[in-house]
Design an enzyme around this catalytic site. Structure first.
Site, PDB file in Angstrom:
ATOM      1  N   ALA A  47       0.807  -1.233   0.000  1.00  0.00           N
ATOM      2  CA  ALA A  47       0.000   0.000   0.000  1.00  0.00           C
ATOM      3  C   ALA A  47       0.837   1.278   0.000  1.00  0.00           C
ATOM      4  O   ALA A  47       0.722   2.107  -0.914  1.00  0.00           O
ATOM      5  CB  ALA A  47      -0.952  -0.015   1.193  1.00  0.00           C
ATOM      6  N   ALA A  48       1.686   1.446   1.020  1.00  0.00           N
ATOM      7  CA  ALA A  48       2.430   2.706   1.136  1.00  0.00           C
ATOM      8  C   ALA A  48       3.418   2.874  -0.016  1.00  0.00           C
ATOM      9  O   ALA A  48       3.501   3.941  -0.628  1.00  0.00           O
ATOM     10  CB  ALA A  48       3.160   2.755   2.479  1.00  0.00           C
TER      11      ALA A  48
ATOM     12  N   GLU B  10      10.594  -5.166  -4.046  1.00  0.00           N
ATOM     13  CA  GLU B  10       9.609  -5.886  -3.212  1.00  0.00           C
ATOM     14  C   GLU B  10      10.105  -7.310  -2.936  1.00  0.00           C
ATOM     15  O   GLU B  10      10.471  -8.033  -3.858  1.00  0.00           O
ATOM     16  CB  GLU B  10       8.256  -5.880  -3.920  1.00  0.00           C
ATOM     17  CG  GLU B  10       7.219  -6.854  -3.397  1.00  0.00           C
ATOM     18  CD  GLU B  10       6.862  -6.693  -1.921  1.00  0.00           C
ATOM     19  OE1 GLU B  10       6.816  -5.550  -1.440  1.00  0.00           O
ATOM     20  OE2 GLU B  10       6.667  -7.729  -1.248  1.00  0.00           O
TER      21      GLU B  10
ATOM     22  N   SER C 240       0.721  -4.395  -3.879  1.00  0.00           N
ATOM     23  CA  SER C 240      -0.573  -3.712  -3.658  1.00  0.00           C
ATOM     24  C   SER C 240      -1.719  -4.657  -3.351  1.00  0.00           C
ATOM     25  O   SER C 240      -2.753  -4.606  -3.981  1.00  0.00           O
ATOM     26  CB  SER C 240      -0.967  -2.912  -4.918  1.00  0.00           C
ATOM     27  OG  SER C 240       0.058  -2.058  -5.278  1.00  0.00           O
TER      28      SER C 240
ATOM     29  N   CYS D 117      -5.747  -6.978   4.781  1.00  0.00           N
ATOM     30  CA  CYS D 117      -6.967  -7.034   5.610  1.00  0.00           C
ATOM     31  C   CYS D 117      -7.996  -7.993   5.046  1.00  0.00           C
ATOM     32  O   CYS D 117      -8.898  -8.442   5.755  1.00  0.00           O
ATOM     33  CB  CYS D 117      -7.620  -5.659   5.695  1.00  0.00           C
ATOM     34  SG  CYS D 117      -6.515  -4.380   6.262  1.00  0.00           S
TER      35      CYS D 117
ATOM     36  N   ARG E 167      11.214  -4.552  -9.038  1.00  0.00           N
ATOM     37  CA  ARG E 167      11.957  -5.801  -8.842  1.00  0.00           C
ATOM     38  C   ARG E 167      11.227  -6.621  -7.787  1.00  0.00           C
ATOM     39  O   ARG E 167      11.218  -6.256  -6.614  1.00  0.00           O
ATOM     40  CB  ARG E 167      13.351  -5.533  -8.310  1.00  0.00           C
ATOM     41  CG  ARG E 167      14.211  -4.658  -9.174  1.00  0.00           C
ATOM     42  CD  ARG E 167      15.664  -4.872  -8.792  1.00  0.00           C
ATOM     43  NE  ARG E 167      16.476  -3.733  -9.224  1.00  0.00           N
ATOM     44  CZ  ARG E 167      17.794  -3.760  -9.293  1.00  0.00           C
ATOM     45  NH1 ARG E 167      18.464  -4.845  -8.927  1.00  0.00           N
ATOM     46  NH2 ARG E 167      18.471  -2.698  -9.690  1.00  0.00           N
TER      47      ARG E 167
ATOM     48  N   ASP F 168       3.130   1.226   7.531  1.00  0.00           N
ATOM     49  CA  ASP F 168       3.147   0.524   8.814  1.00  0.00           C
ATOM     50  C   ASP F 168       4.522   0.444   9.472  1.00  0.00           C
ATOM     51  O   ASP F 168       4.628   0.009  10.623  1.00  0.00           O
ATOM     52  CB  ASP F 168       2.610  -0.906   8.631  1.00  0.00           C
ATOM     53  CG  ASP F 168       1.128  -0.924   8.307  1.00  0.00           C
ATOM     54  OD1 ASP F 168       0.503   0.156   8.275  1.00  0.00           O
ATOM     55  OD2 ASP F 168       0.593  -2.029   8.101  1.00  0.00           O
TER      56      ASP F 168
END
Lengths: 471, 471
Positions: free
Chosen positions: A10-11, A36, A42, A46, A78, A302
């Site tokens: 997300a961030a 990553e 993405s 949740c 990547r 987070d």
């Protein structure tokens, strides 16, 4: 200009896209590369309990934007690549790729965004002598965890059916993930035990948390509060092989085919820690108002502690919605844009819908303990009512606790536990907190009324009014 | 001290109880007498369509507090008694009782509260030569209306069954009551036509209103917009006896066993008008901030025009929730208490759930027309999304329109049309409007997120953000 983002959820991806947008708007040439560690970008962490519960057909449905879509938007990506070190002085990131196995690379950056998220807390008792998790014991965090859980549950169901008994699960932890996995497991007809060191829903005050506990119990969850896990028992009594059960600190044995680790998360900040970046009391990064940690280094999501708008203190509030907003703000800010993440007020929502129960749980602002700790003279009251006019078939009971400051009547927090339609009522309170409104504002404001949706005096407002009358 | 209240519904009874509470708290002796024209007190007019639809078992369920309960609380109550005149100079009210038939009485007061509510608009074409409503033609306002409607529908159902055809209804008016009665009639399997001079849900902007119209049409309602009623047709072509149909101004004949008058309401202010009290442009009383009209005369509820917090102008916003609040404030204020009704922002909600459709409709603040008229430089945008994360079975589509002032980015209004869970989202926007917040506040505030309840970027916030980006 070269922007490197560590973390593609997300961030990180919000930051990457936001930076591209900002650059385009400013007519600047930038290169954005995202590193990553997993094979996914993405995705909605949740949503994983609902995927395991079969509400969601496949893991791919939880992916908001695929790697291909990000690449098509102009982002270098990547996957399966882990950042192992950062050098803020030299402005480089060292990464270790999967292919060729373990090959390392050093990437130069002008601006670095750390969006490494949080990782589940894994206690020592969950690991065997080799440090690996016991078979059947796992947290619920990544998309890979979700796929593993679907396999673990299917295997447990098959094994239990062969033995002519229901499959058995132990959840360790009574927070959001614990409650959500309780829904998942009860709906999959697991005999489900929830073990928690303290109580269920510790983010609520004890009186409201007790209502959630009651719904879990009525829904068929065997609750063991004030209870910790001493050790796991596995096949043949060895601490290897499949898990067979849990021994709690009171000496009781709870059989289990699977054990869900739902003990919360902690900020994943090893990169920054090793590089000497300052961390907060909860281990998270402490970005400034624009999201900056150090010259050329930014953080979002987070892995950060956020500004709490009520106390003004930093708090660790890991949540996808904050991560999205922070990423968007940081991506623009690092190119000189004026977006700023304005902080949070601690809003959260969840539910337990299983075993004939439907309970929605929401909170915003400060709980009593937090508020007292922050120095407020707290007044509070629990008010009961219904989600619709009492004569409507939709009417479900709900309880609302409102907290205010005796000194200036300012609203401090609201907690809600109730039936269908109860939870999202928290947003009006969250908006009131956002605007530093008083309990009188909440009592008298113009909220919507019609019989299928509310009582003529909306319960949230009755709750605020009753408290206001006692201040 | 003697307080007389004219009108025993939401505003009046709230005022009566509030005055008693205030007197008790101040240690004062007061006598509170309420004069009510019908036989009912404190009932939910908003619930009547659901009673007619059989959601509510009996009319008594709509009564929040009975006459006996009010009396037990120490309130003198004259039912079936109509106030026919007030004399503010002499501080008396003239009333006409039912028993003995038509007996009049003069009641002296120290403080008078006018809580006479609103009455349905009844056009000339609905009446026969004798001035009475044609049989089968009626508004939906009082509890007695509700009982009558239950009888009328039962009779129409029986008659239609005897003729081997579905019963037929025409609703005249496309506002809240019109839409709610459309739900009621479709659920009772009436062949239902809705005739409206303009369009459906005129309190929404045209683009959002069109979505409601679409749901009504899909749900089986035959919509005749931009159409007025020319005349009614009754048995044997006479303008007496049972209604048989409606002739619209375009010359078309629509057969009908019943005709619902849903043309809105107007403030019932004859008493004050005759006594020379000033009235607003919409015919309502104009109480000051404390609720006072003149020395010793107060007003509350649907007979008033209220202060609109955004425009600062007076507006006629008849709604039970305002009436309750105003009554409570006035009852305290007339005894020197400091409660004040702080105005409204025009929040409203309803739904149409019938014929396989489920649409929730909500609005707050100003619509485009109102905002332009009030002199704002209006920017607006419609955003589509879902009520839950897209991958969840709960996810239903919704559309949100956000209006803001280009001059200072201040939020002006929000409108929502969507599936289950869409409507109550309006409350966060209403709270933001209450606090005079900007569209940026709405975009970035901390609203609740979890997959069953919202998307990671809550649609209300995506809508605000998109508009903010264009300002």
């Amino acid at each position: 200009m070269r922007i490197v983002v560590v973390g593609g959820d997300a961030a990180g991806m919000s930051a990457a896209h936001s930076a591209l947008r900002q650059a385009r708007a400013a007519g600047r040439e930038v290169e954005v590369e995202v590193v990553e560690a997993t094979g996914h970008t993405s995705y909605s962490a949740c949503g994983i309990p609902y995927w395991i519960a079969d509400d969601v057909e496949e893991g791919a449905d939880l992916v908001a934007r695929t790697a291909e879509e990000h690449r098509a938007a102009g982002i270098r990506l990547r996957l399966h690549t882990r950042a192992t070190a950062i050098d803020p002085a030299g402005r480089t990131v060292t990464v270790e790729g999967a292919d060729p196995e373990g090959a390392t690379d050093t990437i130069r950056y002008d601006e670095l965004v750390l969006a490494t998220g949080a990782r589940p807390v894994v206690p020592d008792w969950a690991r065997g002598p080799d440090g690996a998790l016991l078979d059947g014991v796992h947290p619920v965090k990544t998309l890979d965890d979700g796929a593993l859980w679907r396999d673990l549950l299917a295997r447990a169901e098959t094994a239990a059916a062969a033995e002519g008994r229901p499959p058995r699960a132990v959840i360790v932890g009574g927070g959001y993930i614990g409650v959500e996995m309780a829904e998942t497991l009860v709906r999959r007809r697991f005999s489900t035990t929830l073990v928690t060191r303290s109580r269920v829903m510790g983010r609520l005050d004890e009186d409201l948390g007790a209502r959630v506990a009651e719904a879990l119990a009525l829904g068929g969850v065997d609750l063991r509060t004030d209870t910790a896990v001493d050790r796991l028992v596995s096949a043949d009594g060895e601490v290897r092989g499949r898990v067979r059960g849990v021994v709690t600190t009171d000496g009781r044995h709870v059989p289990a085919d699977v054990v869900v680790l739902a003990l919360g998360v902690e900020p994943a900040t090893d990169l920054g820690r090793a590089a000497g970046l300052p961390l907060g009391t909860e281990g998270g990064y402490l970005p400034d108002g624009a999201g900056r940690l150090a010259p050329g280094v930014w953080a979002a999501g987070d892995c950060c502690e956020q500004a709490h708008r009520i106390t003004g203190h930093r708090t660790f509030l890991p949540l996808g919605t904050h991560a999205n907003k922070q990423g968007r703000a940081v991506g623009a800010a690092l190119l000189g844009g004026d977006l700023r993440f304005p902080g949070a007020v601690g809003t959260a929502i969840t539910r337990f819908v299983a075993g004939g129960e439907h309970v929605e749980v929401a909170r915003t602002g400060l709980g009593t303990e937090e508020a007292v700790e922050a120095g407020y003279d707290v007044a509070s009251l629990v008010t009961e009512g219904t989600t619709a006019s009492g004569y409507m078939p939709e009417a479900a009971p709900l309880a609302i606790k409102v907290l205010a400051d005796r000194a200036d009547r300012r609203l401090l927090g609201v907690q809600i536990v109730g039936g269908p339609g109860a939870g999202k009522r928290i947003d009006a309170a969250a908006a009131a907190l956002w605007g530093s409104m008083s309990v009188d504002d909440l009592a008298w404001m113009d909220l919507s009324y019609a019989p299928p949706f509310a009582t003529a005096w909306e319960v949230l407002q009755v709750a605020a009014r009753r408290l206001a009358e006692r201040l």
